[in-house]
Design an enzyme around this catalytic site. Structure first.
Site, PDB file in Angstrom:
ATOM      1  N   HIS A   1       0.827  -1.214   0.000  1.00  0.00           N
ATOM      2  CA  HIS A   1       0.000   0.000   0.000  1.00  0.00           C
ATOM      3  C   HIS A   1       0.858   1.259   0.000  1.00  0.00           C
ATOM      4  O   HIS A   1       0.554   2.229  -0.681  1.00  0.00           O
ATOM      5  CB  HIS A   1      -0.912   0.019   1.225  1.00  0.00           C
TER       6      HIS A   1
ATOM      7  N   CYS B   1      -5.540  -1.690 -20.038  1.00  0.00           N
ATOM      8  CA  CYS B   1      -5.184  -0.885 -18.862  1.00  0.00           C
ATOM      9  C   CYS B   1      -4.091  -1.521 -17.999  1.00  0.00           C
ATOM     10  O   CYS B   1      -3.867  -1.111 -16.875  1.00  0.00           O
ATOM     11  CB  CYS B   1      -6.423  -0.578 -18.027  1.00  0.00           C
TER      12      CYS B   1
HETATM   13  C1  PEP Z   1      -4.412  -5.960 -14.863  1.00  0.00           C
HETATM   14  O1  PEP Z   1      -4.576  -7.064 -14.359  1.00  0.00           O
HETATM   15  O2  PEP Z   1      -3.769  -5.770 -15.920  1.00  0.00           O
HETATM   16  C2  PEP Z   1      -4.997  -4.755 -14.268  1.00  0.00           C
HETATM   17  C3  PEP Z   1      -5.001  -3.608 -14.914  1.00  0.00           C
HETATM   18  O3  PEP Z   1      -5.498  -4.827 -13.019  1.00  0.00           O
HETATM   19  P1  PEP Z   1      -4.635  -5.052 -11.684  1.00  0.00           P
HETATM   20  O4  PEP Z   1      -3.205  -4.763 -12.018  1.00  0.00           O
HETATM   21  O5  PEP Z   1      -5.211  -4.111 -10.694  1.00  0.00           O
HETATM   22  O6  PEP Z   1      -4.898  -6.479 -11.369  1.00  0.00           O
END
Ligand code: PEP
Ligand code: MG
Length: 755
Positions: free
Chosen positions: A367, A680
């Site tokens: 965190h 993303c």
């Molecule tokens: C991913 O898995 O690529 C994503 C964007 O989500 P997180 O990194 O939060 O799992």
């Protein structure tokens, strides 16, 4: 037994006077050894100081040959002095010359002295010097005399640590305690920071070592111990009802130490011997630390941390000081140093004065790392013992990109880093200049650049970077930072604040993505053998509908009259998404029925991050309003590599034929069905990867704020059609060595793409 004239109290008073005299360091040391020798009724008193190269150099002597000063050195472990340094314990001998470790140095003329008493000069649990007295006649040194010499050594530790002796060693060699150090750790937030050490938990400097009145000092000690115990108990009570984020095991260890009889007895004995309560804590702790530091058992070494914490609490209690630095006391150009730190504590400091953060422990996905990145504070963790090595105010450089720190850097290193920081700032200025320019490739392809966020402190970056929208808002961060499950009102309040901060730009909220590595401290009983494949994210929401409904309701109400975009993580089947959509629609209808203003528009999307969806692409692209590729998890699950396991996380390259083909099939499905597709994951924010993604059909990328400038600059130099024509055959052909990184790099060079 010989009686010391005036006793230790007089000696310490005289030493303090000498330390305050305006003379050069060597003259001061020469006076000090004379004083100690006479007070201890010894013919010899010598001080050895540990140099940066580990050797112990004779810095001052009364009684031995003065010519040997800065000439005689002992290697670690060599001679009686070396033995004391490595054992960090006092050594008293009535017949020193027959000790197996005795090492004869003709230049000192010490062969005539039979008795020997040496004590380590300790600082932060490390030996930084050795103080010795010798007598010609055979004699036994009493416990009191050993104690008195140890107390004197505490005073010398202050002097050595002050840096005053720097430069007087032979040929100007640096001394250990203030040496320059370059240490490698783990970069957890990018960037470069130059500044001065500020301890998050400042050490209490013990200035009065000898007590005037032993009885009243014992009372002070007892009062402080009771108060410290009460504060530990109240921490434990608070953690019971989930208010404190502290880990219960750690607190229980604290409680054990705070009630440990042996420790308390040693403290009382030290005070009874004439020390102030503060000096007693320091002495007992130094001894324990020196012993524990030689332990290789990780469990015992962990206890050392707990012990340091407890001693620190007690010292603050005695000094009547707050345990942590008050945020308003932060000086300019501060580099915070802490063993560990809660995100809330970091958020309390004035960002404008912070240049960096150094921690002993915190993983890249912890965190505190998330918050440091959101605040754009360069941060490095995994620097063992750093809070013991530094002194308040030390010059320090934090290189978050390389995961390194430089402590007390020499002028040339500092200048090199300052130049690097200036170059970085220039690049940032160039990116800022591009902020309002449209992201269009050389051949006229428009690319949407969006920002990933998870905290309110991320939001100013939206305008600073010129990102089009928040492409991924990780709602779990609020849950991870809280000490109990955020109530519906708090959720709604945060989402509204985020939408307010985003203004005209849209926000894509992701429903709670917990489980796996993202555990909530207040959700107990979730220990799983294989958490990445376990009960996480949407699976929890579907099994515990009130949770997911509560979050949907909070989104809907926060977005009254505005556009609302929500997406679900960890979807494995189309049915799961349909079930979530049914819940969302029901909440929407209920809210409207109760008279709440609905969002202007509401769209529901799916994160494509579980490989099973790759074979349901047509169905999912039809069912969802939009798709967002979570390439971090998709890579983890496709290649079966734990993304947080440093041993395997980088074993396979996302720029591999297999992964790129999978990514291309998602973009193609979106195109076939007219369903918008965004990506993303982290790869969207890396230039070569982003170039490749554009070549295989991606037009919308969401990334961390610092990546937006470089990706925009890259896009402005890219001909997407040309890149596509070159990348297609690479994917069709495949390669034995599946990574395409090298040929893609060459391609970028050939096409003149700015990476
Ligand atoms: C991913 O898995 O690529 C994503 C964007 O989500 P997180 O990194 O939060 O799992
Ligand atoms: Mg994910």
């Amino acid at each position: 037994m010989m009686r010391a004239p005036g006793g230790p109290r007089l000696l310490l008073r005289r030493l303090r006077e000498v330390m305050a005299e305006p003379v050069i360091a060597q003259a001061r040391l020469d006076r000090i050894v004379v004083l100690i020798a006479s007070n201890m009724v010894a013919e010899v008193c010598s001080l050895y100081v540990v140099r940066a190269d580990g050797a112990m150099e004779l810095f001052a002597t009364e009684g031995l040959n003065r010519e040997a000063v800065h000439l005689t050195t002992m290697r670690p472990g060599e001679g009686l002095v070396g033995l004391i340094a490595s054992s960090a314990e006092p050594l008293a001998l009535s017949d020193a010359q027959h000790h197996p470790s005795f090492s004869y140095r003709p230049e000192t003329g010490e062969e005539i002295y039979q008795s020997f008493l040496g004590v380590p000069v300790l600082r932060g649990g490390a030996t930084i010097g050795v103080l010795v007295v010798q007598n010609r006649a055979r004699r036994a040194y009493s416990e009191e005399e050993i104690e008195a010499l140890q107390t004197t050594a505490m005073l010398l530790a202050e002097m050595i640590a002050s840096g005053e002796l720097q430069g007087i060693a032979s040929q100007g060699a640096p001394i250990a305690v203030r040496r320059q150090l370059s240490l490698k750790g783990l970069g957890i937030a990018d960037g470069l920071g130059l500044g001065h050490v500020v301890m998050h938990q400042p050490r209490v400097t013990v200035s009065t070592i000898v007590a005037d009145d032993v009885e009243s000092e014992l009372t002070r000690l007892e009062t402080a111990i009771s108060a410290m115990r009460a504060s530990v108990d109240s921490l434990i009570d608070r953690s019971d009802d989930g208010v404190s984020g502290e880990h219960r095991d750690v607190l229980e260890a604290f409680r054990m130490i705070a009630h440990d009889r042996g420790w308390l007895r040693r403290l009382r004995e030290a005070v009874s011997s004439g020390l102030t309560a503060e000096a007693a804590v320091e002495r007992v702790h130094n001894d324990a630390r020196a012993k524990l530091q030689r332990q290789t058992d990780p469990y015992l070494r962990d206890r050392l941390h707990d012990l340091t914490d407890i001693a620190n609490r007690l010292l603050h209690q005695l000094a009547g000081q707050s345990l942590v630095l008050l945020p308003e006391e932060l000086p300019e150009n501060a580099i915070l140093v802490a063993r560990s730190m809660s995100p809330a504590a970091l958020l309390d400091y004035d960002r404008a004065r912070l240049r960096g953060l150094v921690l002993e422990e915190a993983g890249a996905s912890s965190h505190i790392a998330i918050v440091a990145r959101a605040l754009a504070i360069p941060a490095v963790s995994d620097i063992a013992n750093i809070s013991e090595i530094v002194e308040q105010g030390d010059a320090i450089i934090v290189d978050g990109d390389a995961g390194e720190i430089y402590l007390r850097p020499p002028a040339d290193v500092e200048a090199a880093y300052a130049e690097k920081a200036r170059m970085r700032a220039r690049r940032q200025a160039q990116y800022r200049a591009l902020r309002d320019a449209p992201t269009v490739s050389l051949d006229g392809v428009s690319i949407g650049l969006h920002m990933n966020a998870g905290l309110l402190v991320d939001m100013p970056h939206l305008a600073e970077t010129g990102a089009e929208s928040i492409g991924l808002f990780r709602t779990e961060l609020q849950f991870m930072l809280a000490s109990r499950f955020p109530r519906p009102g708090a959720q709604q309040q945060l989402y509204r604040a985020i939408l307010d901060a985003a203004g005209e730009r849209t926000v894509t909220f992701r429903t709670l993505d917990i489980g796996g590595d993202k555990l909530l401290p207040y959700m107990k009983g979730l220990e799983e053998e294989n958490p990445a494949l376990g009960w996480r994210a949407l699976r929890i929401g579907l099994d515990r509908p009130p949770l997911l409904r509560m979050q949907f309701r909070a989104f809907i109400r926060a977005a009254a009259g505005r556009d609302l975009k929500v997406m679900a993580p960890m979807v494995s089947t189309v049915d799961e998404f349909r079930a979530a959509r049914a819940m969302f629609d029901r909440e929407l209808a209920l809210s409207v029925g109760r008279g709440y203003e609905p969002p202007r528009t509401a769209s529901l999307g799916v994160m494509v991050e579980v490989p099973s969806l790759l074979w349901q692409l047509d169905e999912i692209a039809t069912a969802a309003d939009f798709l967002s590729v979570g390439s971090n998890d998709l890579m983890q699950y496709l290649y079966a590599v734990d993304r947080d396991n440093r041993r395997v996380a980088n074993r396979f390259d996302p720029l591999s034929v297999g992964f790129l083909r999978a990514l291309r099939s998602i973009a193609d499905a979106g195109e076939r069905h007219g369903t918008p597709v965004t990506l993303c994951g982290e790869i969207g924010g890396r230039t070569l990867e982003a170039m490749t993604l554009m070549a295989i059909g991606y037009r919308e990328l969401s990334m961390s704020a610092p990546a937006i400038g470089p990706i925009k600059a890259m896009t402005l130099t890219l001909n997407v059609g040309e890149a596509r024509r070159e990348v297609e055959p690479m994917l069709a052909k495949g390669r034995e060595n599946a990574s395409l990184r090298e040929p893609l790099q060459q391609l970028a060079e050939r096409l003149g793409v700015r990476l």
